[in-house]
Design a protein around this motif. Structure first.
Motif, PDB file in Angstrom:
ATOM      1  N   UNK A 194       0.759  -1.065   0.146  1.00 41.55           N
ATOM      2  CA  UNK A 194       0.137  -0.040  -0.014  1.00 41.55           C
ATOM      3  C   UNK A 194       0.825   1.266  -0.044  1.00 41.55           C
ATOM      4  N   UNK A 195       2.069   1.278   0.732  1.00 40.84           N
ATOM      5  CA  UNK A 195       2.755   2.211   0.659  1.00 40.84           C
ATOM      6  C   UNK A 195       3.618   2.415   1.885  1.00 40.84           C
ATOM      7  N   UNK A 196       5.045   3.194   1.737  1.00 42.63           N
ATOM      8  CA  UNK A 196       5.759   3.229   2.749  1.00 42.63           C
ATOM      9  C   UNK A 196       5.234   4.192   3.780  1.00 42.63           C
ATOM     10  N   UNK A 197       4.432   5.013   3.471  1.00 42.19           N
ATOM     11  CA  UNK A 197       4.257   5.966   4.654  1.00 42.19           C
ATOM     12  C   UNK A 197       3.371   5.294   5.925  1.00 42.19           C
ATOM     13  N   UNK A 198       2.636   4.051   5.462  1.00 38.51           N
ATOM     14  CA  UNK A 198       1.744   3.314   6.342  1.00 38.51           C
ATOM     15  C   UNK A 198       2.949   2.582   7.235  1.00 38.51           C
ATOM     16  N   UNK A 199       3.849   2.056   6.634  1.00 33.49           N
ATOM     17  CA  UNK A 199       4.905   1.290   7.462  1.00 33.49           C
ATOM     18  C   UNK A 199       5.612   2.256   8.151  1.00 33.49           C
ATOM     19  N   UNK A 200       5.717   3.431   7.885  1.00 37.71           N
ATOM     20  CA  UNK A 200       6.771   4.390   8.745  1.00 37.71           C
ATOM     21  C   UNK A 200       5.590   4.621  10.032  1.00 37.71           C
ATOM     22  N   UNK A 201       4.151   4.965   9.873  1.00 37.92           N
ATOM     23  CA  UNK A 201       3.390   4.964  11.003  1.00 37.92           C
ATOM     24  C   UNK A 201       3.220   3.826  12.095  1.00 37.92           C
ATOM     25  N   UNK A 202       3.326   2.809  11.245  1.00 37.39           N
ATOM     26  CA  UNK A 202       3.236   1.467  12.243  1.00 37.39           C
ATOM     27  C   UNK A 202       4.556   1.271  12.756  1.00 37.39           C
ATOM     28  N   UNK A 203       5.581   1.880  12.425  1.00 39.08           N
ATOM     29  CA  UNK A 203       6.752   1.400  12.944  1.00 39.08           C
ATOM     30  C   UNK A 203       6.921   2.218  14.313  1.00 39.08           C
ATOM     31  N   UNK A 204       6.339   3.478  14.179  1.00 35.25           N
ATOM     32  CA  UNK A 204       6.517   4.208  15.473  1.00 35.25           C
ATOM     33  C   UNK A 204       5.633   3.568  16.626  1.00 35.25           C
ATOM     34  N   UNK A 205       4.487   2.940  16.376  1.00 32.63           N
ATOM     35  CA  UNK A 205       3.829   2.179  17.271  1.00 32.63           C
ATOM     36  C   UNK A 205       4.402   0.969  17.805  1.00 32.63           C
ATOM     37  N   UNK A 206       4.923   0.303  16.706  1.00 35.20           N
ATOM     38  CA  UNK A 206       5.754  -1.117  17.226  1.00 35.20           C
ATOM     39  C   UNK A 206       7.038  -0.676  17.829  1.00 35.20           C
ATOM     40  N   UNK A 207       7.734   0.191  17.510  1.00 31.64           N
ATOM     41  CA  UNK A 207       8.886   0.420  18.202  1.00 31.64           C
ATOM     42  C   UNK A 207       8.596   1.101  19.674  1.00 31.64           C
ATOM     43  N   UNK A 208       7.648   1.711  19.878  1.00 31.27           N
ATOM     44  CA  UNK A 208       7.104   2.158  21.132  1.00 31.27           C
ATOM     45  C   UNK A 208       6.869   1.034  22.075  1.00 31.27           C
ATOM     46  N   UNK A 209       6.159   0.007  21.478  1.00 32.80           N
ATOM     47  CA  UNK A 209       5.799  -1.280  22.271  1.00 32.80           C
ATOM     48  C   UNK A 209       7.292  -1.788  22.505  1.00 32.80           C
ATOM     49  N   UNK A 210       7.986  -2.026  21.819  1.00 33.19           N
ATOM     50  CA  UNK A 210       9.409  -2.623  22.030  1.00 33.19           C
ATOM     51  C   UNK A 210       9.965  -2.016  23.324  1.00 33.19           C
ATOM     52  N   UNK A 211      10.316  -0.859  22.864  1.00 32.23           N
ATOM     53  CA  UNK A 211      11.056   0.066  23.884  1.00 32.23           C
ATOM     54  C   UNK A 211      10.240   0.093  25.465  1.00 32.23           C
ATOM     55  N   UNK A 212       8.946   0.028  25.421  1.00 29.35           N
ATOM     56  CA  UNK A 212       8.279  -0.089  26.802  1.00 29.35           C
ATOM     57  C   UNK A 212       8.635  -1.460  27.358  1.00 29.35           C
ATOM     58  N   UNK A 213       8.532  -2.448  26.316  1.00 31.05           N
ATOM     59  CA  UNK A 213       9.133  -3.809  27.003  1.00 31.05           C
ATOM     60  C   UNK A 213      10.446  -3.893  27.539  1.00 31.05           C
ATOM     61  N   UNK A 214      11.364  -3.210  26.911  1.00 35.09           N
ATOM     62  CA  UNK A 214      12.792  -3.310  27.279  1.00 35.09           C
ATOM     63  C   UNK A 214      12.734  -2.597  28.801  1.00 35.09           C
ATOM     64  N   UNK A 215      11.859  -1.462  28.973  1.00 37.08           N
ATOM     65  CA  UNK A 215      11.878  -0.811  30.027  1.00 37.08           C
ATOM     66  C   UNK A 215      11.348  -1.621  30.928  1.00 37.08           C
ATOM     67  N   UNK A 216      10.391  -2.252  30.922  1.00 35.81           N
ATOM     68  CA  UNK A 216       9.581  -3.266  31.687  1.00 35.81           C
ATOM     69  C   UNK A 216      10.591  -4.243  32.290  1.00 35.81           C
ATOM     70  N   UNK A 217      11.630  -4.772  31.355  1.00 37.33           N
ATOM     71  CA  UNK A 217      12.704  -5.540  31.845  1.00 37.33           C
ATOM     72  C   UNK A 217      13.543  -4.921  32.996  1.00 37.33           C
ATOM     73  N   UNK A 218      13.955  -3.691  32.662  1.00 35.88           N
ATOM     74  CA  UNK A 218      14.820  -3.121  33.538  1.00 35.88           C
ATOM     75  C   UNK A 218      14.185  -2.853  34.913  1.00 35.88           C
ATOM     76  N   UNK A 219      12.834  -2.402  34.623  1.00 36.19           N
ATOM     77  CA  UNK A 219      11.919  -1.982  35.937  1.00 36.19           C
ATOM     78  C   UNK A 219      11.680  -3.283  36.855  1.00 36.19           C
ATOM     79  N   UNK A 220      11.772  -4.608  35.907  1.00 36.14           N
ATOM     80  CA  UNK A 220      11.565  -5.607  36.862  1.00 36.14           C
ATOM     81  C   UNK A 220      12.930  -6.155  37.615  1.00 36.14           C
ATOM     82  N   UNK A 221      14.127  -5.882  36.855  1.00 35.04           N
ATOM     83  CA  UNK A 221      15.342  -6.242  37.563  1.00 35.04           C
ATOM     84  C   UNK A 221      15.565  -5.331  38.555  1.00 35.04           C
ATOM     85  N   UNK A 222      15.199  -4.061  38.480  1.00 39.09           N
ATOM     86  CA  UNK A 222      15.110  -2.986  39.723  1.00 39.09           C
ATOM     87  C   UNK A 222      14.401  -3.608  40.922  1.00 39.09           C
ATOM     88  N   UNK A 223      13.299  -4.053  40.501  1.00 35.24           N
ATOM     89  CA  UNK A 223      12.258  -4.277  41.491  1.00 35.24           C
ATOM     90  C   UNK A 223      12.772  -5.821  42.237  1.00 35.24           C
TER      91      UNK A 223
END
Length: 997
Positions: A194-223
Motif C-alpha cells: 500500500x505504501x511506505x508511509x503506512x510502514x512508517x506510521x506503524x513503525x512508531x507504534x511497534x517500536x514504542x511497544x518494544x521500547x516499553x517492553x525493554x523498560x519493563x525488563x529493567x524495571x523488573x530487574x530493579x524490583x
C-alpha cells in the motif's frame, strides 16, 4: 580614439569569414539570428551544444534526488525512467534511525539472549555480544563511507492445531506457528504494498511497544532487589525437575498426621507405598524448592560468570547445589527431569545471536526515500547500533532459561509478563515490516542495474516506483523461513548471509581506499581502510566460528554468483596476483578491458605525456613529468611519448638515446609508466601516431598532457602553433581529454611543498567534470595537500548569481568535494576600444605573416621555375637530336623569360597592394567578440586568482574554420596572460565524475 562596441548581436561563427562593413555589430538581420544574445562567452559558443554553460547545468542538477536504483554507464540515460518517482522526504530519525533500531531489536533479544547468558555465562556472553556489535559497527563505518553506498511465543488458547498426545505436541505447535506466521507475513506484505508511509506510521507504534517492553525488563530487574518475583524451581539434588506432571515439590507430605507420598514419588517409584522400589538417585537426594529468579541483590551474577555448556539430552543441573550420585548408573528416560534440547557451545551461540545485531542496512536500503542519504545513513545507522549495543550489554545481567513453559524474561518483567509477549510480537512485526520495505528496494536496484540478468523482471514496479514484483519474491523467501519454523535452525543461515554481505561491504571499502580510486571520496571523516579490513576479517572469522560448513557453502554460492555475473552480467575489474602467472593475467586483463570504457566511478586519467626534446635528445621541460607524478600518484596508466623528426633507419640510435634519457628522468621523478618514441618524417604526423596508437588494447590513454608552446610565434619552432592546434583537434576527435600546462617550468618539483595557497578552478562550461576531478587528485599528493580548492563560475545578465552559488554548493556536496564557491558576475557587454585595437593588431600581424609566407613561397616558386626551365631545355635538346627530321618545329617553353619577368612584377605589385590593405583593414567581428571574451575573463581571473598556486581553466576549442588558427593561439595567450601557473583543460566527451556513491 575611444570606441565602444555594442555587444547585442551575433555574427556567423568562425574565423576567416568576410569582414563586416562596420566595426559596430548592430545589424537587425543579425539580431534576429542571435541565439547567444547578451552572452560574453564567444570563445566557447561553437561547442555550446555539447559543453553547456555552468549556469544551465546547475539549473538541471539543482533538484537532484537520491535514487533507489544503481547507475548504468551514463546516469543521464536513466533520467526518463525516474521522473515519476516522488522526491524523498524522510530525515535521519524516521528514515534511518528508527528502521535500524526496529530491525536490530528483534525477537532474539527477548527469546534467546537470556538463554545464551544462562548457558555461556556472563563473561563469554559479553564476548559474543561485543564481537557481533563490533562487526556491525565496523561495517556501519564502511557503509557510511560508501554512503558518503526463534520460536515465537503463541498463546495456547489461540492454537489451531491441538496435540492428542505428548509426542504430537511439538508438531502441533510448529503447525500453529506456520499458519499464524503465513497470515502475518501476508498482512505485512499488503501494508508495504500500500505504501511506505503506512510502514512508517506503524513503525512508531511497534517500536514504542518494544521500547516499553525493554523498560519493563529493567524495571523488573530493579524490583528484584527488594521484591523478587515468585518463580519456584523444584530440584532433586542439583537436578532440575519439570513440573508438568506434578504440583507439589516434595517426596511426601503430612496429611492428618500421616505421611502420604506425592505424585512426584510415583514418578520415580514403582508404587505409592513408602516401601516401594525407587530410583537410586531419588533415594539418595533431597527434593528442594528454590526461587528461579533470586533477585539482583542475591549475588547470583557472580555465580553465573562462567559457562555451563551441555550436550543434547543432558539434565539441567544447578551448579553448587548438593548432590549425591549413586554407584550404579540409572536410566533417566521417562523421569521428570529438564533436559537440554540442543547441544550448546560457544560458536553455536554466536551463530544464533548474530542475527539479533543485524538490520544495520535498513536505512541504506531505503536511501531512495531519504532527504539526504549521505548525511542520514552514517548518523542514523551508527546511533542505532550504539543504542542497541548498549541495551544488549545491559541485558547481559538478565539470565535464565525457559522453565515450566514460561519465559523467564517475561516473569521478570514488570508489571506483567504480557508486556514481554506484546513486545516480542511487535518487535517481530516491526523488523519484518522494515525488511519487507528495504529488501525489495535493494532487489529492484540490482535488477534495474542488470547485474544479474535473470532478475531483471523484478526491476518493474508500480508507477510511483514501488517494487511490486520484488516485494512478492521477498515475501516468498520469508515464507520459506516460516515453514522451517525453527529459530535455532534459521538463525545460523541468516548469519551467513549477513556476514557475507558485511564482509564484502568492508572489502569493497578497503580495496577502494588502497587503490586510491579518484571517485572514492567518502565524506565520512571517521573512516579508515584499516577499520574496513578489521571488519572484513572479523566477519570472515565469525562465519567459520558460527558454522564452518555453512561458511564454505556460502563462499561457494558467492563464487558461483560472481562467475555468473562475470559471464552474463555486469563487468567487474580485478587485478592479477601471482607473479608466475603474470603473462596470462596480463593477457586476460587486456582482453577484459577491451570490451568498453570503464564506468564513471572507476574512471581515472590514463595519461599520454607529450615531451619535447632538444638536439641532444634531452627533455626540455622535466617539470612536466613532475606534474604527471603529482597528478597520478603512481596509479593508473602513464605513457611518456616524444617524436623525432627523420627516417627511422637514420635516427634509431638517437631514438634509443632519447628513450634512455626519458626513462632516466622518469626514474628521478618517480613517474611509473612506459616510454614510447616515434620517429617520423613529419613532426606533426609523429604526434598524430602517438595520439592514435599509444598503448595496447584496452590499456590506452584517455588524457593527453602537453606543455604550452611558449615560442609559438616563431615560425621556425618545430612545435609551431599549427602543430599545437592540430593536436588539440585530434584529441577532441579521439574523445580524449587534453591538459595544457602553461609556464610549466614554474610548476613545483616533487620535493617542494606548498604550506598554503589555493588551487583555483574556473568552471566556465561543463565538458565532463575534469575540472572538478583534477584538483582532488592533485591534493592527494604531498606537494598540493595543504592547498585549498576554490571554484569560480561566471554569471551573466540572465543568471541568478545567488541561486547559482547555492546550486553549485549542493552539487559539490553530492560530489563529496570540499571547496569554496564563488560566482563572478560578468554583466558588461560593451566591447572596449582596447579589445578592438588588440583584435586589429592581431589580425594585422596575422595578415603580415601570411604575406611574408607568400613572399617565401614566391622565392621557392622562382627556384622551381628555374629548375623547370633547365629541365625543359635539356629535354628539348634530346628530342631535337633524336627526331629532328620528324619534328622540325621548335619546342614551346612553358615559362619564357618574358612571362617569368611579367609574373614576377605582377606578384610584387600584388604584395605592395596587400601590405597597403593591412593598414586599412577592419577587424573581423567574430574575432572582436572572441577577444572580448578573452580580455574580460582574463581580467576577472587576475582579480581573483593572480596569487593562486595553480589556476585550472576551461580550454576553448579551436575554430571550426581553420583559417583562424593563428588567432586562436592569440586568444588563449590573452586569456591566460599574467598568471604564473595555468592548466588549460578540455574534456574527452564523457562524464568522469559522478554524484553516485
Amino acid at each position: 580614439m575611444s570606441l565602444f562596441l555594442s555587444f547585442n548581436s551575433f555574427s556567423e561563427v568562425g574565423d576567416g569569414i568576410p569582414k563586416e562593413s562596420s566595426p559596430f555589430i548592430n545589424s537587425a538581420e543579425m539580431d534576429r539570428r542571435n541565439i547567444y544574445e547578451g552572452k560574453n562567452m564567444a570563445l566557447f559558443e561553437e561547442e555550446m551544444d555539447s559543453n553547456p554553460m555552468v549556469s544551465s547545468l546547475l539549473n538541471k542538477i539543482a533538484n537532484y534526488t537520491n535514487l533507489t536504483q544503481g547507475v548504468v554507464e551514463h546516469e543521464a540515460d536513466e533520467d526518463s525512467k525516474r521522473k515519476e518517482i516522488k522526491a524523498p522526504r524522510m530525515g535521519t530519525f524516521i528514515g534511518v534511525y528508527l528502521p535500524c533500531l526496529q530491525n536490530i531489536l528483534g525477537v532474539i533479544l527477548f527469546l534467546r539472549l537470556t538463554w545464551i547468558v544462562g548457558t555461556s555465562g556472563v563473561l563469554e556472553s559479553f564476548i559474543i555480544v561485543f564481537m557481533c556489535c563490533a562487526c556491525t559497527m565496523l561495517t556501519a563505518i564502511s557503509m557510511s563511507a560508501i554512503a558518503t553506498n526463534g520460536v515465537t511465543y503463541i498463546s495456547p488458547n489461540a492454537a489451531i492445531f491441538k496435540a492428542e498426545d505428548a509426542d504430537g505436541e511439538t508438531e502441533a505447535m510448529l503447525n500453529n506457528m506456520r499458519v499464524y506466521g503465513t497470515c502475518i507475513i501476508a498482512l505485512m506484505a499488503i501494508v508495504v504494498f500500500v505504501g511506505v508511509k503506512y510502514v512508517n506510521k506503524l513503525a512508531l507504534v511497534f517500536l514504542s511497544c518494544v521500547i516499553l517492553s525493554i523498560f519493563a525488563i529493567y524495571a523488573g530487574v530493579i524490583k528484584t532487589a527488594f521484591d523478587p518475583p515468585d518463580f519456584p524451581i523444584c530440584l532433586l539434588g542439583n537436578r532440575t525437575l519439570s513440573r508438568h506432571n506434578f504440583d507439589i515439590c516434595a517426596k511426601f507430605i503430612e496429611v492428618n498426621n500421616e505421611t502420604v507420598t506425592t505424585k512426584l514419588w510415583s514418578l520415580f517409584c514403582d508404587s505409592p507405598s513408602l516401601n516401594a522400589t525407587c530410583d537410586e538417585y531419588f533415594n539418595l537426594n533431597n527434593v528442594t524448592e528454590i526461587q528461579g529468579i533470586p533477585g539482583i541483590a542475591s549475588g547470583v551474577l557472580i555465580d553465573n560468570l562462567w559457562s555451563a555448556y551441555t550436550d543434547k539430552g543432558s539434565i539441567v543441573e544447578k551448579k553448587g547445589h548438593p548432590s549425591v550420585t549413586g554407584t550404579e548408573e540409572t536410566k533417566v528416560g521417562g523421569l521428570p527431569y529438564v533436559f537440554t534440547d540442543i547441544m550448546t557451545y560457544f560458536t553455536m551461540l554466536v551463530g544464533i545471536y548474530f542475527p539479533s545485531v543485524t538490520g544495520i542496512m535498513a536505512g541504506s536500503n531505503r536511501s531512495g526515500d531519504l532527504r539526504d542519504a549521505q548525511k542520514s545513513i552514517p548518523t542514523g545507522t551508527i546511533l542505532a547500533i550504539s543504542t542497541t549495543s548498549f541495551i544488549c550489554i545491559l541485558c547481559l545481567g538478565v539470565f535464565g532459561e525457559a522453565v515450566n513453559g514460561n519465559l523467564v524474561i517475561g516473569m521478570l518483567a514488570w508489571p506483567s509478563p504480557w508486556v514481554i509477549v506484546i513486545g516480542s510480537f511487535f518487535s517481530t512485526c516491526g523488523a519484518g515490516l522494515q525488511s519487507l520495505t528495504g529488501a525489495p528496494r535493494l532487489l529492484q536496484a540490482i535488477a534495474r542495474d542488470g547485474i544479474i540478468p535473470f532478475l531483471q523482471v523484478f526491476g518493474h514496479g508500480k508507477a510511483n516506483g514501488e517494487p511490486t514484483w520484488a516485494l512478492l519474491l521477498t515475501a516468498c523467501i520469508c515464507e520459506i523461513g516460516i515453514l522451517i519454523a525453527s529459530l535455532d535452525s534459521v538463525a545460523p543461515i541468516l548469519s551467513m548471509f549477513f556476514l557475507m554481505c558485511y564482509m564484502f561491504v568492508n572489502l569493497a571499502c578497503a580495496v577502494q581506499t588502497l587503490l586510491c580510486t579518484p571517485n572514492w571520496r567518502p565524506r565520512f571523516k571517521y573512516y579508515h581502510w584499516a577499520l574496513s579490513f578489521l571488519g572484513m576479517s572479523l566477519c570472515f572469522a565469525l562465519m567459520f566460528i558460527c558454522s564452518w560448513y555453512y561458511a564454505l557453502i556460502a563462499m561457494l554460492i558467492a563464487g558461483c554468483i560472481y562467475k555468473y555475473i562475470e559471464y552474463r552480467g555486469a563487468e567487474k575489474e580485478w587485478g592479477d596476483g601471482i607473479r608466475g602467472l603474470s603473462l596470462n593475467a596480463a593477457r586476460y586483463a587486456l582482453l577484459r578491458v577491451e570490451h568498453g570504457p570503464p564506468h564513471t566511478k572507476n574512471w581515472r586519467p590514463q595519461v599520454l605525456v607529450l615531451l619535447n626534446l632538444d638536439s641532444e635528445q634531452v627533455v626540455k621541460h622535466p617539470r612536466l613529468l613532475s606534474f604527471t607524478c603529482q597528478l597520478k600518484a603512481g596509479k593508473g596508466l602513464t605513457i611518456v611519448g616524444s617524436v623525432l623528426q627523420g627516417i627511422y633507419l637514420d635516427k634509431y640510435i638517437e631514438a634509443q638515446k632519447a628513450e634512455e634519457n626519458i626513462k632516466s628522468l622518469m626514474g628521478v621523478e618517480k613517474t611509473k609508466g612506459f616510454c614510447q618514441i616515434v620517429v617520423s618524417p613529419s613532426f606533426r604526423d609523429g604526434m598524430s601516431h602517438l595520439i592514435q596508437s599509444a598503448g595496447l588494447g584496452g590499456m590506452t590513454h584517455n588524457t593527453v598532457l602537453m606543455a604550452w608552446p611558449q615560442s609559438w610565434k616563431q615560425t621556425d619552432n618545430p612545435f609551431s602553433w599549427k602543430n599545437f592546434v592540430d593536436t588539440v583537434r585530434e584529441t577532441t576527435a579521439a574523445q580524449q581529454a587534453l591538459l595544457v600546462a602553461k609556464n610549466i617550468d614554474l610548476f613545483p618539483t616533487n620535493q617542494e611543498r606548498f604550506s598554503e595557497g589555493n588551487v583555483d578552478v574556473w568552471w566556465i562550461v561543463h565538458d565532463g567534470g575534469m575540472l572538478m576531478l583534477l584538483p582532488f587528485l592533485l591534493r592527494q599528493h604531498k606537494v598540493w595537500r595543504k592547498c585549498k580548492m576554490r571554484i569560480f563560475t561566471v554569471a551573466q545578465m540572465d543568471d541568478n548569481s545567488i541561486q547559482m552559488k547555492k546550486d553549485l554548493q549542493i552539487f559539490l556536496y553530492h560530489l563529496r568535494l570540499n571547496a569554496e564557491v564563488e560566482v563572478v558576475e560578468m554583466f558588461e557587454n560593451d566591447i572596449s576600444a582596447f579589445t578592438y585595437e588588440k583584435t586589429l593588431m592581431m589580425e594585422q600581424r596575422s595578415q603580415m605573416l601570411k604575406q611574408m609566407q607568400l613572399s617565401k613561397n614566391e622565392r621557392e616558386r622562382e627556384a622551381q621555375l628555374i629548375h623547370d626551365r633547365n629541365t625543359a631545355s635539356h629535354s628539348a635538346a634530346i628530342v631535337k637530336c633524336d627526331i629532328a627530321a620528324a619534328t622540325p618545329e621548335k619546342v614551346q617553353m612553358t615559362w619564357t623569360k618574358e612571362k617569368f619577368i611579367a609574373e614576377k612584377h605582377k606578384n610584387r605589385e600584388t604584395n605592395v597592394t596587400n601590405f597597403k590593405d593591412i593598414f586599412n583593414m577592419k577587424p573581423n567581428q567574430s574575432n572582436v567578440r572572441r577577444m572580448h571574451t578573452a580580455v574580460k575573463l582574463n581580467g576577472v581571473i587576475l582579480n581573483k586568482s593572480q596569487h593562486a598556486q595553480l589556476v585550472l581553466l576551461n580550454m576553448p576549442g579551436p575554430p571550426k574554420n581553420k583559417k583562424g588558427d593563428e588567432n586562436y593561439m592569440e586568444f588563449l595567450e590573452v586569456l591566460t596572460e599574467g598568471l604564473n601557473r595555468v592548466l588549460l583543460v578540455r574534456g574527452g566527451g564523457r562524464e568522469v565524475i559522478t554524484i553516485y556513491s
